[in-house]
Write a protein that holds these residues in place. Structure first.
Motif: not given
Ligand code: GDP
Ligand code: MG
Length: 185
Positions: A17-42
């Motif tokens: 589902d959207s906003s479950v944190g898929k993009t955030s998981l990839v970002t955490r894995f690839t950059t070790s960072r987290f953003n409270q505000h993320t853009a929707n993946t298009i």
């Protein structure tokens, strides 16, 4: 001397589902960072990442898909030939996000797999684990039962709990993916 065997494609797709944190998981894995505000993946995003596991390096190809329904018809092309699908749900919104997880598991049963007929491996990922501490005991109990029921109904061996926010379980998840891929190769 025989030539070295080419490595398997470490192709992974994130669904859910959207906003479950898929993009955030990839970002955490690839950059070790987290953003409270993320853009929707298009549509979908393609990310590569070199990952060290044991004494060697593997090269991940990751497709991070959009969760919105209007993109659903496009998604099969992202999981075509993927070895592992991370079907993600939100531990802070279990009922709704597990419903969507079910949709993707059913889709994968029909359309998943590779040209070489290796079946796609499904890992169920419960993200936002950090927010569990805000749930009261009775709510947690109910959620745990719902998740366990979901796993047994869908023949899923294990729940992978993650937090893209604090990093819990993220490296372990990707190590587990390597293991899955290499078992099938
Ligand atoms: P996607 O639509 O599945 O790609 O979800 P996003 O990665 O865009 O995340 C949606 C929202 O949830 C954003 O505000 C993130 O900051 C937040 N989020 C993602 N992962 C976590 C997590 O593990 N814990 C918490 N507390 N928030 C998260
Ligand atoms: Mg996204």
């Amino acid at each position: 001397m025989s030539s070295p065997v080419p490595p398997p494609p470490y192709k992974v797709v994130l669904l859910g589902d959207s906003s479950v944190g898929k993009t955030s998981l990839v970002t955490r894995f690839t950059t070790s960072r987290f953003n409270q505000h993320t853009a929707n993946t298009i549509g979908a995003a393609f990310i590569t990442k070199e990952h060290s596991v044991d004494d060697r390096k593997v090269h991940f190809e990751i497709w991070d898909t959009a969760g919105q329904e209007r993109y659903r018809s496009l998604t099969p092309m992202y999981y075509r030939n993927a070895r592992v699908a991370l079907v993600c749900f939100d531990m802070d919104n279990v009922e709704e996000s597990l419903n969507t997880a079910k949709y993707w598991i059913d889709q994968l049963a029909v359309n998943g797999g590779t040209d070489s007929s290796v079946p796609i491996r499904i890992k169920l990922v419960g993200n936002k684990r950090d927010l569990l501490q805000t749930h009261e005991d009775t709510r947690r109990q109910e959620e745990q039962e719902a998740i366990e029921g979901f796993c047994s109904e869908n023949d899923l061996e294990q729940l992978w709990e993650t937090s893209a926010k604090d990093g819990h379980g993220v490296n372990e998840l990707f190590d587990g993916i390597v293991k899955d891929i290499e078992e099938d190769f």
